[in-house]
Design a protein around this motif. Sequence first.
Motif, PDB file in Angstrom:
ATOM      1  N   LEU A 140      49.177 106.106  11.495  1.00  0.00           N
ATOM      2  CA  LEU A 140      49.941 105.455  10.442  1.00  0.00           C
ATOM      3  C   LEU A 140      49.337 104.114  10.029  1.00  0.00           C
ATOM      4  O   LEU A 140      49.868 103.457   9.133  1.00  0.00           O
ATOM      5  CB  LEU A 140      51.393 105.264  10.887  1.00  0.00           C
ATOM      6  CG  LEU A 140      52.151 106.562  11.181  1.00  0.00           C
ATOM      7  CD1 LEU A 140      53.557 106.263  11.695  1.00  0.00           C
ATOM      8  CD2 LEU A 140      52.213 107.458   9.954  1.00  0.00           C
ATOM      9  N   THR A 141      48.261 103.710  10.682  1.00  0.00           N
ATOM     10  CA  THR A 141      47.539 102.506  10.263  1.00  0.00           C
ATOM     11  C   THR A 141      46.043 102.766  10.350  1.00  0.00           C
ATOM     12  O   THR A 141      45.579 103.512  11.221  1.00  0.00           O
ATOM     13  CB  THR A 141      47.872 101.272  11.136  1.00  0.00           C
ATOM     14  OG1 THR A 141      47.115 101.327  12.351  1.00  0.00           O
ATOM     15  CG2 THR A 141      49.355 101.193  11.473  1.00  0.00           C
TER      16      THR A 141
ATOM     17  N   VAL B 202      58.854  86.378   7.656  1.00  0.00           N
ATOM     18  CA  VAL B 202      57.716  85.650   8.224  1.00  0.00           C
ATOM     19  C   VAL B 202      57.248  86.461   9.427  1.00  0.00           C
ATOM     20  O   VAL B 202      58.026  86.742  10.338  1.00  0.00           O
ATOM     21  CB  VAL B 202      58.085  84.219   8.653  1.00  0.00           C
ATOM     22  CG1 VAL B 202      56.834  83.497   9.158  1.00  0.00           C
ATOM     23  CG2 VAL B 202      58.719  83.447   7.504  1.00  0.00           C
ATOM     24  N   ALA B 203      55.983  86.851   9.436  1.00  0.00           N
ATOM     25  CA  ALA B 203      55.471  87.739  10.476  1.00  0.00           C
ATOM     26  C   ALA B 203      54.063  87.341  10.871  1.00  0.00           C
ATOM     27  O   ALA B 203      53.350  86.676  10.118  1.00  0.00           O
ATOM     28  CB  ALA B 203      55.474  89.189   9.971  1.00  0.00           C
ATOM     29  N   THR B 204      53.667  87.749  12.060  1.00  0.00           N
ATOM     30  CA  THR B 204      52.274  87.583  12.466  1.00  0.00           C
ATOM     31  C   THR B 204      51.414  88.579  11.687  1.00  0.00           C
ATOM     32  O   THR B 204      51.899  89.626  11.253  1.00  0.00           O
ATOM     33  CB  THR B 204      52.112  87.840  13.970  1.00  0.00           C
ATOM     34  OG1 THR B 204      52.639  89.135  14.289  1.00  0.00           O
ATOM     35  CG2 THR B 204      52.834  86.783  14.790  1.00  0.00           C
ATOM     36  N   PRO B 205      50.130  88.286  11.499  1.00  0.00           N
ATOM     37  CA  PRO B 205      49.257  89.226  10.773  1.00  0.00           C
ATOM     38  C   PRO B 205      49.239  90.622  11.383  1.00  0.00           C
ATOM     39  O   PRO B 205      49.101  91.616  10.661  1.00  0.00           O
ATOM     40  CB  PRO B 205      47.884  88.558  10.865  1.00  0.00           C
ATOM     41  CG  PRO B 205      48.186  87.093  10.965  1.00  0.00           C
ATOM     42  CD  PRO B 205      49.434  87.017  11.802  1.00  0.00           C
ATOM     43  N   LEU B 206      49.396  90.715  12.708  1.00  0.00           N
ATOM     44  CA  LEU B 206      49.431  92.019  13.367  1.00  0.00           C
ATOM     45  C   LEU B 206      50.510  92.918  12.789  1.00  0.00           C
ATOM     46  O   LEU B 206      50.338  94.142  12.698  1.00  0.00           O
ATOM     47  CB  LEU B 206      49.675  91.830  14.873  1.00  0.00           C
ATOM     48  CG  LEU B 206      49.936  93.077  15.712  1.00  0.00           C
ATOM     49  CD1 LEU B 206      48.659  93.898  15.847  1.00  0.00           C
ATOM     50  CD2 LEU B 206      50.466  92.696  17.089  1.00  0.00           C
ATOM     51  N   CYS B 207      51.620  92.335  12.389  1.00  0.00           N
ATOM     52  CA  CYS B 207      52.762  93.105  11.906  1.00  0.00           C
ATOM     53  C   CYS B 207      52.522  93.719  10.535  1.00  0.00           C
ATOM     54  O   CYS B 207      53.354  94.501  10.057  1.00  0.00           O
ATOM     55  CB  CYS B 207      54.016  92.231  11.866  1.00  0.00           C
ATOM     56  SG  CYS B 207      54.508  91.616  13.487  1.00  0.00           S
ATOM     57  N   LEU B 208      51.418  93.381   9.889  1.00  0.00           N
ATOM     58  CA  LEU B 208      51.118  93.943   8.574  1.00  0.00           C
ATOM     59  C   LEU B 208      50.257  95.203   8.658  1.00  0.00           C
ATOM     60  O   LEU B 208      49.971  95.821   7.638  1.00  0.00           O
ATOM     61  CB  LEU B 208      50.417  92.910   7.693  1.00  0.00           C
ATOM     62  CG  LEU B 208      51.333  91.989   6.875  1.00  0.00           C
ATOM     63  CD1 LEU B 208      52.194  91.133   7.778  1.00  0.00           C
ATOM     64  CD2 LEU B 208      50.503  91.119   5.935  1.00  0.00           C
ATOM     65  N   ASP B 209      49.840  95.590   9.875  1.00  0.00           N
ATOM     66  CA  ASP B 209      49.013  96.788  10.014  1.00  0.00           C
ATOM     67  C   ASP B 209      49.736  97.991   9.413  1.00  0.00           C
ATOM     68  O   ASP B 209      50.892  98.268   9.741  1.00  0.00           O
ATOM     69  CB  ASP B 209      48.726  97.079  11.488  1.00  0.00           C
ATOM     70  CG  ASP B 209      47.668  96.176  12.071  1.00  0.00           C
ATOM     71  OD1 ASP B 209      47.056  95.407  11.306  1.00  0.00           O
ATOM     72  OD2 ASP B 209      47.453  96.225  13.296  1.00  0.00           O
ATOM     73  N   GLY B 210      49.056  98.710   8.527  1.00  0.00           N
ATOM     74  CA  GLY B 210      49.622  99.912   7.936  1.00  0.00           C
ATOM     75  C   GLY B 210      50.627  99.660   6.836  1.00  0.00           C
ATOM     76  O   GLY B 210      51.240 100.610   6.334  1.00  0.00           O
TER      77      GLY B 210
END
Length: 402
Positions: free
Chosen positions: A186-187, A325-333
């Motif tokens: 999914l990513t 507001v999220a860490t960049p990791l949370c944008l995967d996929g």
Amino acid sequence: MRILYLSQRLFTHRLTGAGVHDRRVYQFLRDRHDVALMSAWGSPEEWARLLNGMSPRPATTPPAWMDVSLNRKRGVIRALIDCARGGIWTYCPDYYSDFEAAVARALAGASAAPPFDLVWADGYYGAPYLRAARGTPSILMTRDSQTRYHRSCLRVRPSMVGRLKAWRLARFERRFYREAGRVVFLTQADADAHAALDPAARTAVVDHGVDFDPQAGESPGADASILFHGAMTYAPNADAAEWFARRVLPLLAREAPSAEFVIAGDSPGPRVESLARLGRIRVTGRVDDLRPYVRRAGVVVCPLRFGSGVKTKVLEAMALGKAIVATPLCLDGIHAQKDRDLLTATAPDEFAGAVAALLRDPGRRRELGAAARRAIAAHHTWDRHFAQIEALMAGLIGEKTV
């Protein structure tokens, strides 16, 4: 299309992102195709009750091979042998007894006719059973890379046990994922991680879906609460809740003294529950419906420091038009552009500054929420997800006929 669906578990984990995804995909396949279900978990009666409640289409009588007699002693022995050869010890050694043989019988036509057009294995534990599906187009819906997940854990929580588990999972994925016609992630980050393990891997990436009401508007929030939600049995969620409570919230005390940090999710455990004693923190535990909490929140945060896969909580908040507001990791996929659809932060002071600014500015929250909903409508509806799956299945079957 006639599909043999191999499930590693009952679809009862509705409070987790994986559980929601499994249920929706199975229901879609069942409503569009002729699907036979096989699982070593749960009784045929449990499955029948569960499936009959999933959609208006009634479930057929569970196929006879679901009721295979499992030899646990033989299963334990085979599990240990397989583990020594590069497999991993599963939660259910019964899998290793008669389940793979039952899959082979089903595909050989001993229990079903006409033959199956496709085999779908749900979750990475289903990979070994695709050995019985050689010659039949197959999909392994693994969602994320377990090797990537455990290696990311080691960056934050290094341990010998963690290193051993990551090593064994890498061996497992290299060995068994090759059995699938396509390994579906999914990513792109997870697909790339697996390609680094096995350059010959046949992978595909599909966009995750989420419930989306096109008639609803953005939800800027009616109070000054900061929400983080998710199942706390997932280690990255519990770590994120504690990190935000101890490292970020104290920095917000001056700029947003009335802000309350709400941690909503199943099974918080003593460590997360104890955070409430720090002040201005509320731990709800399990709630039947998270949407009211999401809508009320002024800001939704996702401060995960490690993990893999799509963060369903982010998609859900975007679909409800929240400022995030999220860490960049949370944008995967996730098809989201930072500063347009949501904000990103890594360090505690960055998080605190971004959250405080949003709490002071309802207009900016509405702007981000509206942009987030547009991104969901364009890329992350269930219809889009299912269309990609249909195209993937048709392509696999087409490859066989060429």
